[in-house]
Design a protein around this motif. Structure first.
Motif, PDB file in Angstrom:
ATOM      1  N   ARG A  53      14.069  25.209  17.244  1.00  0.00           N
ATOM      2  CA  ARG A  53      13.822  23.899  17.871  1.00  0.00           C
ATOM      3  C   ARG A  53      12.620  23.218  17.241  1.00  0.00           C
ATOM      4  NH1 ARG A  53      15.593  26.106  23.357  1.00  0.00           N
ATOM      5  NH2 ARG A  53      13.834  27.443  22.988  1.00  0.00           N
ATOM      6  N   GLN A  54      11.577  23.948  16.995  1.00  0.00           N
ATOM      7  CA  GLN A  54      10.381  23.388  16.373  1.00  0.00           C
ATOM      8  C   GLN A  54      10.676  22.914  14.940  1.00  0.00           C
ATOM      9  OE1 GLN A  54       7.594  22.610  17.869  1.00  0.00           O
ATOM     10  NE2 GLN A  54       8.353  23.474  19.780  1.00  0.00           N
ATOM     11  N   MET A  55      11.483  23.690  14.213  1.00  0.00           N
ATOM     12  CA  MET A  55      11.870  23.302  12.853  1.00  0.00           C
ATOM     13  C   MET A  55      12.704  22.015  12.890  1.00  0.00           C
ATOM     14  SD  MET A  55      10.626  25.276  10.551  1.00  0.00           S
ATOM     15  CE  MET A  55      11.676  25.243   9.138  1.00  0.00           C
ATOM     16  N   GLN A  56      13.586  21.885  13.845  1.00  0.00           N
ATOM     17  CA  GLN A  56      14.407  20.675  13.973  1.00  0.00           C
ATOM     18  C   GLN A  56      13.525  19.468  14.304  1.00  0.00           C
ATOM     19  OE1 GLN A  56      17.366  21.734  16.871  1.00  0.00           O
ATOM     20  NE2 GLN A  56      18.656  22.808  15.365  1.00  0.00           N
ATOM     21  N   LYS A  57      12.555  19.676  15.199  1.00  0.00           N
ATOM     22  CA  LYS A  57      11.612  18.591  15.517  1.00  0.00           C
ATOM     23  C   LYS A  57      10.849  18.154  14.274  1.00  0.00           C
ATOM     24  CE  LYS A  57      10.327  19.208  20.352  1.00  0.00           C
ATOM     25  NZ  LYS A  57       9.222  19.580  21.257  1.00  0.00           N
ATOM     26  N   LEU A  58      10.394  19.130  13.516  1.00  0.00           N
ATOM     27  CA  LEU A  58       9.657  18.837  12.297  1.00  0.00           C
ATOM     28  C   LEU A  58      10.536  18.081  11.300  1.00  0.00           C
ATOM     29  CD1 LEU A  58       7.080  19.110  10.627  1.00  0.00           C
ATOM     30  CD2 LEU A  58       7.920  21.328   9.830  1.00  0.00           C
ATOM     31  N   GLN A  59      11.790  18.479  11.165  1.00  0.00           N
ATOM     32  CA  GLN A  59      12.703  17.786  10.259  1.00  0.00           C
ATOM     33  C   GLN A  59      12.954  16.355  10.718  1.00  0.00           C
ATOM     34  OE1 GLN A  59      16.059  20.428  10.216  1.00  0.00           O
ATOM     35  NE2 GLN A  59      15.323  21.552   8.405  1.00  0.00           N
ATOM     36  N   ARG A  60      13.135  16.146  12.022  1.00  0.00           N
ATOM     37  CA  ARG A  60      13.326  14.781  12.546  1.00  0.00           C
ATOM     38  C   ARG A  60      12.086  13.927  12.305  1.00  0.00           C
ATOM     39  NH1 ARG A  60      16.206  17.407  16.955  1.00  0.00           N
ATOM     40  NH2 ARG A  60      14.235  17.518  18.047  1.00  0.00           N
ATOM     41  N   PHE A  61      10.908  14.536  12.500  1.00  0.00           N
ATOM     42  CA  PHE A  61       9.665  13.818  12.244  1.00  0.00           C
ATOM     43  C   PHE A  61       9.556  13.430  10.776  1.00  0.00           C
ATOM     44  CE2 PHE A  61       5.228  13.887  10.810  1.00  0.00           C
ATOM     45  CZ  PHE A  61       4.726  12.838  11.576  1.00  0.00           C
ATOM     46  N   GLN A  62       9.873  14.346   9.877  1.00  0.00           N
ATOM     47  CA  GLN A  62       9.820  14.054   8.444  1.00  0.00           C
ATOM     48  C   GLN A  62      10.803  12.945   8.071  1.00  0.00           C
ATOM     49  OE1 GLN A  62      10.520  17.986   6.835  1.00  0.00           O
ATOM     50  NE2 GLN A  62       8.370  18.224   6.244  1.00  0.00           N
ATOM     51  N   GLN A  63      12.010  13.000   8.639  1.00  0.00           N
ATOM     52  CA  GLN A  63      13.001  11.961   8.359  1.00  0.00           C
ATOM     53  C   GLN A  63      12.520  10.608   8.858  1.00  0.00           C
ATOM     54  OE1 GLN A  63      16.460  13.582  10.251  1.00  0.00           O
ATOM     55  NE2 GLN A  63      17.077  14.778   8.453  1.00  0.00           N
ATOM     56  N   SER A  64      11.963  10.614  10.062  1.00  0.00           N
ATOM     57  CA  SER A  64      11.438   9.379  10.632  1.00  0.00           C
ATOM     58  C   SER A  64      10.308   8.836   9.777  1.00  0.00           C
ATOM     59  CB  SER A  64      10.955   9.631  12.052  1.00  0.00           C
ATOM     60  OG  SER A  64      10.299   8.510  12.555  1.00  0.00           O
ATOM     61  N   HIS A  65       9.434   9.711   9.319  1.00  0.00           N
ATOM     62  CA  HIS A  65       8.308   9.303   8.477  1.00  0.00           C
ATOM     63  C   HIS A  65       8.809   8.731   7.151  1.00  0.00           C
ATOM     64  CE1 HIS A  65       4.236   9.208   7.030  1.00  0.00           C
ATOM     65  NE2 HIS A  65       4.578   9.929   5.964  1.00  0.00           N
ATOM     66  N   GLU A  66       9.807   9.354   6.570  1.00  0.00           N
ATOM     67  CA  GLU A  66      10.383   8.858   5.313  1.00  0.00           C
ATOM     68  C   GLU A  66      11.003   7.478   5.514  1.00  0.00           C
ATOM     69  OE1 GLU A  66      10.286   9.989   2.132  1.00  0.00           O
ATOM     70  OE2 GLU A  66       8.853  11.436   2.930  1.00  0.00           O
ATOM     71  N   ILE A  67      11.699   7.275   6.608  1.00  0.00           N
ATOM     72  CA  ILE A  67      12.311   5.969   6.907  1.00  0.00           C
ATOM     73  C   ILE A  67      11.221   4.916   7.058  1.00  0.00           C
ATOM     74  CG2 ILE A  67      13.586   4.664   8.658  1.00  0.00           C
ATOM     75  CD1 ILE A  67      15.293   7.212   9.043  1.00  0.00           C
ATOM     76  N   ASP A  68      10.145   5.267   7.767  1.00  0.00           N
ATOM     77  CA  ASP A  68       9.033   4.323   7.933  1.00  0.00           C
ATOM     78  C   ASP A  68       8.423   3.947   6.580  1.00  0.00           C
ATOM     79  OD1 ASP A  68       9.376   4.325  10.662  1.00  0.00           O
ATOM     80  OD2 ASP A  68       7.712   5.710  11.071  1.00  0.00           O
ATOM     81  N   LYS A  69       8.277   4.920   5.694  1.00  0.00           N
ATOM     82  CA  LYS A  69       7.729   4.639   4.367  1.00  0.00           C
ATOM     83  C   LYS A  69       8.669   3.732   3.577  1.00  0.00           C
ATOM     84  CE  LYS A  69       6.189   8.265   2.110  1.00  0.00           C
ATOM     85  NZ  LYS A  69       5.938   9.668   1.661  1.00  0.00           N
ATOM     86  N   GLN A  70       9.972   3.950   3.703  1.00  0.00           N
ATOM     87  CA  GLN A  70      10.939   3.106   2.998  1.00  0.00           C
ATOM     88  C   GLN A  70      10.916   1.685   3.542  1.00  0.00           C
ATOM     89  OE1 GLN A  70      14.609   5.237   3.472  1.00  0.00           O
ATOM     90  NE2 GLN A  70      14.142   6.696   1.837  1.00  0.00           N
ATOM     91  N   ILE A  71      10.835   1.560   4.853  1.00  0.00           N
ATOM     92  CA  ILE A  71      10.766   0.222   5.470  1.00  0.00           C
ATOM     93  C   ILE A  71       9.515  -0.502   4.994  1.00  0.00           C
ATOM     94  CG2 ILE A  71      10.410  -0.993   7.658  1.00  0.00           C
ATOM     95  CD1 ILE A  71      12.306   1.104   8.926  1.00  0.00           C
ATOM     96  N   GLU A  72       8.398   0.201   4.973  1.00  0.00           N
ATOM     97  CA  GLU A  72       7.146  -0.414   4.515  1.00  0.00           C
ATOM     98  C   GLU A  72       7.244  -0.843   3.059  1.00  0.00           C
ATOM     99  OE1 GLU A  72       2.528   0.899   3.818  1.00  0.00           O
ATOM    100  OE2 GLU A  72       3.594   1.775   5.521  1.00  0.00           O
ATOM    101  N   ALA A  73       7.857  -0.023   2.230  1.00  0.00           N
ATOM    102  CA  ALA A  73       8.022  -0.370   0.812  1.00  0.00           C
ATOM    103  C   ALA A  73       8.917  -1.600   0.670  1.00  0.00           C
ATOM    104  CB  ALA A  73       8.618   0.811   0.049  1.00  0.00           C
ATOM    105  N   ILE A  74       9.977  -1.688   1.461  1.00  0.00           N
ATOM    106  CA  ILE A  74      10.872  -2.848   1.427  1.00  0.00           C
ATOM    107  C   ILE A  74      10.129  -4.096   1.866  1.00  0.00           C
ATOM    108  CG2 ILE A  74      12.899  -3.888   2.536  1.00  0.00           C
ATOM    109  CD1 ILE A  74      14.139  -1.047   2.481  1.00  0.00           C
ATOM    110  N   GLN A  75       9.321  -3.990   2.908  1.00  0.00           N
ATOM    111  CA  GLN A  75       8.549  -5.136   3.384  1.00  0.00           C
ATOM    112  C   GLN A  75       7.563  -5.612   2.320  1.00  0.00           C
ATOM    113  OE1 GLN A  75       6.978  -3.469   7.022  1.00  0.00           O
ATOM    114  NE2 GLN A  75       8.483  -4.551   8.275  1.00  0.00           N
ATOM    115  N   GLN A  76       6.900  -4.689   1.662  1.00  0.00           N
ATOM    116  CA  GLN A  76       5.954  -5.061   0.604  1.00  0.00           C
ATOM    117  C   GLN A  76       6.683  -5.730  -0.556  1.00  0.00           C
ATOM    118  OE1 GLN A  76       3.856  -1.464  -0.349  1.00  0.00           O
ATOM    119  NE2 GLN A  76       2.515  -1.592   1.435  1.00  0.00           N
TER     120      GLN A  76
END
Length: 168
Positions: free
Chosen positions: A10-33
């Motif tokens: 469960r902790q590994m799945q949470k960590l993976q979801r967090f990493q995916q969310s973080h990657e999406i946020d970075k992509q959105i920020e790059a698109i906005q820039q």
């Protein structure tokens, strides 16, 4: 032991979801820039074309003073200068509104820390862009109509003169 393994999964799945969310946020920020850079480049290019267009038209207009009737020279001069004045007025208004808005944002966010600052800044920026876009159309339409009116009036005059010379 099974409970420990399940908890670790469960902790590994949470960590993976967090990493995916973080990657999406970075992509959105790059698109906005990227969008902001493209928009800035488009605005600069448009302003360059407009400045060259106004400059070229006014230079041409000045050379036809003795070749067109005085009323046509006056009308086209009035139309193009109205268009140019509206364009300059819009650019100055946009600059002043932007500066005022940035001061308000700076005061609002001064002394605050944390990730919510970025979201507040982006919301304030989007709000300013929306208000600017609403007012922009009231400058755009008369600017374009008077500028094109001046150009097409002279084009029409020269086309009519050419017609008369060719077919008379």
């Amino acid at each position: 032991m099974t409970d420990n393994v399940n908890e670790m999964n469960r902790q590994m799945q949470k960590l993976q979801r967090f990493q995916q969310s973080h990657e999406i946020d970075k992509q959105i920020e790059a698109i906005q820039q990227l969008y902001e850079k493209l928009a800035s480049s488009a605005i600069s290019y448009t302003n360059l074309i407009l400045a060259a267009g106004y400059g070229g038209y006014l230079a041409f207009w000045a050379t036809v003073s003795g070749k067109v009737p005085a009323w046509l020279f006056s009308l086209t001069g009035f139309l193009i200068l109205t268009s140019l004045t509206l364009f300059i007025g819009w650019e100055i208004s946009k600059m002043v509104w932007g500066a005022i808005h940035m001061r308000r944002i700076d005061k609002l966010l001064q002394g605050q820390k944390g990730p919510h600052i970025v979201a507040q800044y982006q919301a304030a920026y989007a709000s300013n862009q929306q208000r600017t876009g609403t007012v922009w159309i009231f400058f755009l339409i008369p600017t374009v109509l008077t500028g094109l009116g001046a150009a097409f009036t002279l084009i029409g005059f020269f086309a009519l003169s050419l017609w008369k010379l060719t077919f008379s």
